[in-house]
Enzyme design. Sequence first.
Site, PDB file in Angstrom:
ATOM      1  N   TRP A 159       0.842  -1.202   0.000  1.00 14.24           N
ATOM      2  CA  TRP A 159       0.000   0.000   0.000  1.00 14.24           C
ATOM      3  C   TRP A 159       0.877   1.251   0.000  1.00 14.24           C
ATOM      4  O   TRP A 159       0.550   2.260  -0.641  1.00 14.24           O
ATOM      5  CB  TRP A 159      -0.905  -0.009   1.240  1.00 14.24           C
ATOM      6  CG  TRP A 159      -1.784   1.202   1.335  1.00 14.24           C
ATOM      7  CD1 TRP A 159      -3.035   1.360   0.835  1.00 14.24           C
ATOM      8  CD2 TRP A 159      -1.466   2.448   1.980  1.00 14.24           C
ATOM      9  NE1 TRP A 159      -3.524   2.607   1.112  1.00 14.24           N
ATOM     10  CE2 TRP A 159      -2.572   3.298   1.814  1.00 14.24           C
ATOM     11  CE3 TRP A 159      -0.364   2.931   2.673  1.00 14.24           C
ATOM     12  CZ2 TRP A 159      -2.609   4.594   2.327  1.00 14.24           C
ATOM     13  CZ3 TRP A 159      -0.391   4.229   3.172  1.00 14.24           C
ATOM     14  CH2 TRP A 159      -1.510   5.036   2.992  1.00 14.24           C
ATOM     15  N   HIS A 160       1.999   1.170   0.725  1.00 10.34           N
ATOM     16  CA  HIS A 160       2.865   2.348   0.824  1.00 10.34           C
ATOM     17  C   HIS A 160       3.594   2.657  -0.477  1.00 10.34           C
ATOM     18  O   HIS A 160       3.923   3.813  -0.744  1.00 10.34           O
ATOM     19  CB  HIS A 160       3.896   2.155   1.945  1.00 10.34           C
ATOM     20  CG  HIS A 160       3.319   2.396   3.302  1.00 10.34           C
ATOM     21  ND1 HIS A 160       2.611   1.437   3.975  1.00 10.34           N
ATOM     22  CD2 HIS A 160       3.316   3.501   4.097  1.00 10.34           C
ATOM     23  CE1 HIS A 160       2.213   1.937   5.135  1.00 10.34           C
ATOM     24  NE2 HIS A 160       2.613   3.185   5.227  1.00 10.34           N
ATOM     25  N   GLY A 161       3.871   1.647  -1.268  1.00  6.43           N
ATOM     26  CA  GLY A 161       4.570   1.935  -2.510  1.00  6.43           C
ATOM     27  C   GLY A 161       4.700   0.696  -3.363  1.00  6.43           C
ATOM     28  O   GLY A 161       4.717  -0.430  -2.863  1.00  6.43           O
TER      29      GLY A 161
END
Lengths: 332, 457
Positions: B318-320
């Site tokens: 989700w973060h990257g």
Amino acid sequence: MKLLTFTTALVFLIVCLFIFNGIQLTTSPFKNGNAAQLAIIDELPAADVVKIKINHANISSRVKVGLFGNSRSVQVSSQDIGLENGGFFNFAVPGTSFRQSTIYLEQLSKMGKTPEIALVSFDNFELQYFPSPPHPSAPLRWVYVWKDVFFGVMNAPVADTLKILKRAAIIEWDSLTRLFNYELMMRRLKYASSEHIPAISGTRFLPDGSRLQEEKPSKVIIDANSFADAKPNILLDFMARDMARLSKLDARVIIYESPIHPELAIKLNQQPGVYAAKTRIRFLKACKDYNIECYSAPVLEDGSDLWVDKSHAPGSVLGAYLAQILKHEPAK
Amino acid sequence: MIFNSFEFLFLFLPAVLTGFFVFSAARYRIWLLIGASFLFYALSGIEHAIILLLQILWVFVFIRMDSFQGNRVALTFAILFPALSLIYYKYLGFLIASFLPSYAEDGSAGFSLFENIILPAGISFFTFQSVSLAIDRYRGHIREIPKFRELALYISFFPQLVAGPIVRYDQVAEAIHGISAFRIKHQDVIEALSFIIFGLTAKVLIADSLSLYIEPFKGTPGELPALSALYVLFAYSFQIYFDFYGYSLIAIGLGRLFGFHLPDNFLRPYEALNPKEFWRRWHVSLSYWIRDYLYIPLGGRDRHLRNILITFAVCGLWHGADWTFIVWGLYHAALVIGYSQVSRFWDKFPFIVQKAVNFSLVSLGWILFLFNFQEANEFLKSMFGFSVNSVGTPSLESWLFLLLSAGVCFFAHFVRYSRHFSSSVIVSHIYATFLAGLLVAVLLFVDRSQDFIYFRF
């Protein structure tokens, strides 16, 4: 928390910032040759540089020849123009336009320090460079805006007046963001206290007001479509009004259109841009109407073809041309 | 547009507030906020605003269906477009590079459609909100099905549009319904101002300054003396915290101005005693989203190990869109699992030791946000004193600023200061003056401020 205290403290702090976060003018580095201050000037915004140069004029005796303009003329030194006996000062401020030069000269006139001969550079009409002046500071700047708008409403097309308002808004926005700028605040403090810090090497501005060329002139590659995308930024009625204002000064005012690279100049002389041609016609008409000595952009073929770029002539080349102008009898 | 810009602070926000409280008739407020939110978003790219609008329309069409509740097929379709747009914009390049490397290396070969994809800021945030709304509606957790304008405001509300907190519809439904009747109180203004100013302070004065101090060392991770590497490790740890925490505080403050009570997203995470507690304090809204919509549906504690690994891998992703983020997620999964194995032993240490160890482990993980694998490897070697050429050490000023940041992190209680005011008149005056001073200090540095790190997510 007390909202009233918060608001009062905030207003107080912003007012303090407004008062103290300006350029502090005491002596003139152009007069005392303070190398550190002369170096810092180049890191200051145009409005500050105008103030510094006006302050210099104020505390100095009236000069014989003053050059007004921007980065296209600031490189001209007294040596370039052949006036090394102290009779020349370069008032040009990079980033400004003819509009700024007009106000600048009016302010000098009020102080009785207008040069006997004011050489005023008007950026080559192909460039269509005509931004509003950042100097003087508010609220006096607003008075000038008001006068512009009033003039525009009475004499100019609505679209041009709206452009003036838009440009004034841009200047105000820049001014606001400069108020809250730590880096700039430090630079101004550095300028104010520079007498107490070691001088910085590589001084850019010189005591005659000129600035050492940043880039060495070199062979410039000319794009055939140079300036083809210029928009009609010069507002003709406002230009004529500025020229009328200059004609009222107690000095011999010479307005010259700044030269561009000879290769381009030859091409554009034969086939000038639409807006440039219109501007030139109006410019010459205003020169005649207001009895001002004017010169259209020359082709500096005699000079070297090594230029800084296509619109920035080397100081020596431009200086020689201006020296020639000065020798002319007023050609009106 | 970003909060830490003159355009937002001097133009956008005053204009929206004026419109909201002065010119807009109360019944049009919701539309004014929707319009402002879309303008806010469209200023970074009109196509991004179109994606946002399409997501809203898509979800709205499905959740209005009478038969939506309990209808698995309808739910699948409802989340299909948001999920696909997220995949397209955020993960497609990563998927191609990971699984079809020949296409990624040779630009001339196919997939030209997917070249030059610009990630819409905060797409992960608003996609998760869209999905949560659809799932909540499917589960029957939504009391009243939102009208289009209510749904549009819920998903696009500019204070939390690009970096959260990720709110559930029920958390803001009351504020949305009551927006026409909202009257701002003295207390709201004070709280809002406090949150916004503290948020800007965290971002502009602390996080951005730390970023400048770290910058000279980021380019040579394998050539740092051990002390410099440690400096980068902890300074970046504080930077990312204050960056995201600052955004969340500003979002909460802005929400208050329009009658929204957005939830706290950070509960002093670096004070957590262990990795498990850290995730109850860091980016709380994401943790709970993943717990409620992924971990529990996967079976929760029934297959704890597997589910923890999956949820943290997803959290990382989700973060990257990069393997570094997945490994970062798995690293945290390992910490949580490891802690559950040694908790009896771990919990016996003094609190300060637990906090210090946990903070160090979390900080170690952030390396993967800062560097790629090779650089991270070099950085670790530097940190343990194996750098080849040791060049550059932080100045005394850098260390002092790090110390100051640590002090603010562990001892300043921004949320408490914003919500609970002293009854002492003198303290109130001092606090108000202090806040005004902070605001002016922030404004002096706004022009050098950078984008929020979490905008990338």
